[in-house]
Motif scaffolding. Sequence first.
Motif, PDB file in Angstrom:
ATOM      1  N   SER A  24       0.957  -1.351  -0.019  1.00 45.29           N
ATOM      2  CA  SER A  24       0.796  -0.127  -0.120  1.00 45.29           C
ATOM      3  C   SER A  24       0.951   1.257  -0.364  1.00 45.29           C
ATOM      4  O   SER A  24       1.639   1.466   0.034  1.00 45.29           O
ATOM      5  N   GLY A  25      -0.083   2.601  -0.591  1.00 46.76           N
ATOM      6  CA  GLY A  25       1.018   3.816  -0.742  1.00 46.76           C
ATOM      7  C   GLY A  25       2.096   3.862  -1.892  1.00 46.76           C
ATOM      8  O   GLY A  25       3.181   5.103  -1.462  1.00 46.76           O
ATOM      9  N   SER A  36       1.834   6.908  -2.809  1.00 49.42           N
ATOM     10  CA  SER A  36       1.166   7.768  -3.314  1.00 49.42           C
ATOM     11  C   SER A  36       0.765   8.391  -1.103  1.00 49.42           C
ATOM     12  O   SER A  36      -0.730   8.898  -1.422  1.00 49.42           O
ATOM     13  N   LEU A  37       1.440   7.748  -1.022  1.00 50.84           N
ATOM     14  CA  LEU A  37       1.148   9.042   0.546  1.00 50.84           C
ATOM     15  C   LEU A  37       2.926   9.350   1.271  1.00 50.84           C
ATOM     16  O   LEU A  37       3.549   9.274   0.503  1.00 50.84           O
ATOM     17  N   PHE A  38       2.334   9.917   2.071  1.00 51.16           N
ATOM     18  CA  PHE A  38       3.291  10.809   2.619  1.00 51.16           C
ATOM     19  C   PHE A  38       4.019  10.244   3.981  1.00 51.16           C
ATOM     20  O   PHE A  38       3.315   9.407   4.671  1.00 51.16           O
ATOM     21  N   ARG A  52       0.680   3.956   6.483  1.00 54.72           N
ATOM     22  CA  ARG A  52      -0.343   5.215   7.924  1.00 54.72           C
ATOM     23  C   ARG A  52      -1.033   4.064   8.743  1.00 54.72           C
ATOM     24  O   ARG A  52      -2.343   3.871   8.326  1.00 54.72           O
ATOM     25  N   LYS A  54      -3.972   4.933  10.355  1.00 58.27           N
ATOM     26  CA  LYS A  54      -5.420   6.091   9.893  1.00 58.27           C
ATOM     27  C   LYS A  54      -6.500   4.733   9.831  1.00 58.27           C
ATOM     28  O   LYS A  54      -6.717   3.945   9.289  1.00 58.27           O
ATOM     29  N   PRO A  55      -7.880   4.764  10.091  1.00 60.45           N
ATOM     30  CA  PRO A  55      -9.087   4.653   9.240  1.00 60.45           C
ATOM     31  C   PRO A  55      -9.369   4.460   8.494  1.00 60.45           C
ATOM     32  O   PRO A  55      -8.733   5.565   7.709  1.00 60.45           O
ATOM     33  N   PRO A  57     -11.737   2.580   5.302  1.00 62.60           N
ATOM     34  CA  PRO A  57     -13.249   1.509   5.227  1.00 62.60           C
ATOM     35  C   PRO A  57     -12.760   0.437   5.123  1.00 62.60           C
ATOM     36  O   PRO A  57     -11.779  -0.356   4.685  1.00 62.60           O
ATOM     37  N   GLU A  92     -18.405   8.389  13.072  1.00 61.39           N
ATOM     38  CA  GLU A  92     -17.975   8.015  11.211  1.00 61.39           C
ATOM     39  C   GLU A  92     -17.550   5.883  11.063  1.00 61.39           C
ATOM     40  O   GLU A  92     -17.458   6.045  10.313  1.00 61.39           O
ATOM     41  N   PHE A  94     -19.468   2.868  10.187  1.00 64.36           N
ATOM     42  CA  PHE A  94     -19.871   1.905   8.928  1.00 64.36           C
ATOM     43  C   PHE A  94     -20.881   0.763   9.094  1.00 64.36           C
ATOM     44  O   PHE A  94     -21.053   0.567   9.753  1.00 64.36           O
ATOM     45  N   THR A  95     -22.152   0.962   8.266  1.00 58.24           N
ATOM     46  CA  THR A  95     -23.463  -0.300   8.765  1.00 58.24           C
ATOM     47  C   THR A  95     -23.085  -1.286   7.968  1.00 58.24           C
ATOM     48  O   THR A  95     -22.072  -1.652   7.197  1.00 58.24           O
ATOM     49  N   LEU A 130     -18.571  -6.155  -0.329  1.00 56.80           N
ATOM     50  CA  LEU A 130     -18.731  -4.524  -0.513  1.00 56.80           C
ATOM     51  C   LEU A 130     -20.665  -4.474   0.140  1.00 56.80           C
ATOM     52  O   LEU A 130     -20.978  -3.802   0.527  1.00 56.80           O
ATOM     53  N   TYR A 136     -21.936  -3.401   3.855  1.00 60.62           N
ATOM     54  CA  TYR A 136     -20.907  -4.678   3.957  1.00 60.62           C
ATOM     55  C   TYR A 136     -21.492  -5.194   4.593  1.00 60.62           C
ATOM     56  O   TYR A 136     -22.108  -5.638   5.624  1.00 60.62           O
TER      57      TYR A 136
END
Lengths: 185, 267
Positions: A24-25, A36-38, A52, A54-55, A57, A92, A94-95, A130, A136
């Motif tokens: 990833s990234g 694609s990430l800092f 990272r 980070k939260p 989805p 925030e 998700f259902t 998904l 989901y």
Amino acid sequence: MPSDSLLPGQPVPLPRGPTLKLGSGIYTRNGETRASLFGTPQHQGSSVTISRIKPHPPAPNSIVLGSITRLSPQQAVVSITVVDGVPLPPGEDFTGVIRVQDIRATEKDKVKVGDCFRGGDVIKGLVISLGDARSYYITTARNDLGVIFATSEAGGTMEAVSWQEMRCRKTGKVEKRKCAKPEGL
Amino acid sequence: MAQGGFDRRRVHGPNESFQPIFDDDYEERGALYKGWQLGQTRRKRRAEDIRPIFLNTGFIKQANGSAYIETERTKIACAVYGPRQSKSSAYHEAGRLSVEVKFAPFSSLVRRAPIRDAEDRSVANLVQQAIAPSVRLDLLPKSVIDIFITVIECDGIESCVAAATVATSTSLAKAGIEMFGLVVSCAGAVVGDDVWLDPTEEETQLASGMLLCACMPALGTTTSVRQTGRVFPAKAFQSLQLCQERCVEIHHIVAQALHEDENESNS
């Protein structure tokens, strides 16, 4: 620049030798590998990632924690609050939906949603798809998945006594649940 | 926000009050281009100069990423939340960006009523168009990224859009949202035979046409170009070239802001 951090779009320096797996990234565009990430790229075995915490989805194969919000004979609705061990910011969530056929692996036709979950139970599940626009799809059809925390009708915390029963610590009453196998057992 | 014991019938102002500070160089600004005629040079700075940029990240604590940008009289705050679950009922394979722009009532010389008007939305659309090609939305199915931009002070609407784009891209990088590259943006005004970069409100009024360019200098690609007014093709290409050169410098400023923020959080 004093730090080793890469900016989004900056080429990732790759060592010569066998081609690394990109995690990833990182992405490739026109044959060039870029970030694609800092952040700082990390080499883990044969893959290189910029991670990272980070939260994010839920995605298929994510392990999620959530509480049951609604029950119907066909499905249980879950409010997902933790994805892959990272809690989501408050409000925030998700259902997700656990359909009756996804609750357990065996004797699927004899499952009753009411005998497996109750409102407010905290469950551990695996995202299988998904789903539709609203939710989901989650499954608990594995030994280590299911209810991990529940309170009895009397309001006491319950502990799992078998794979489909939990006992109240206060009153000793036994209620039915689809229990997750406790860790380290 | 239902708060227990909150008295709604009375005005809950702060205990102390202060006299408002009025803009003292307002008249001086209006008089800057008094008696200016077509063919004369730009006043106060050179044609290809931009205003100095101050960029800061992470000042809105509850947001996933935030940035504040200030170029003299343009002051913009941007906050990024999400990715969140999309509220709409339709299924989207790719994620979406929802950009909301709010102008503060005191952001321009004429008071702006705190309601959504046409300008909010057109600015939001321009920022969305500039940013969308840079974000890896294919990785975020069914999700939406909420971007809230507050324009505290606005000096020239094109420069304001450019600054908002820079702030948004910085916030997204800070929020850890995967993207192809950082987007930076610059505006140019065609005044006579000259191209004035990063024009102010007064300079916008003198211009025959405007060009707004957003690009990713790291990849050498352009994400969005918008031209308004009367501009000859040769002039348009010249402004595009100048904007892109300037964008490389702005990209350095964004990089510096992100690195500074990283050093601060490490120490």
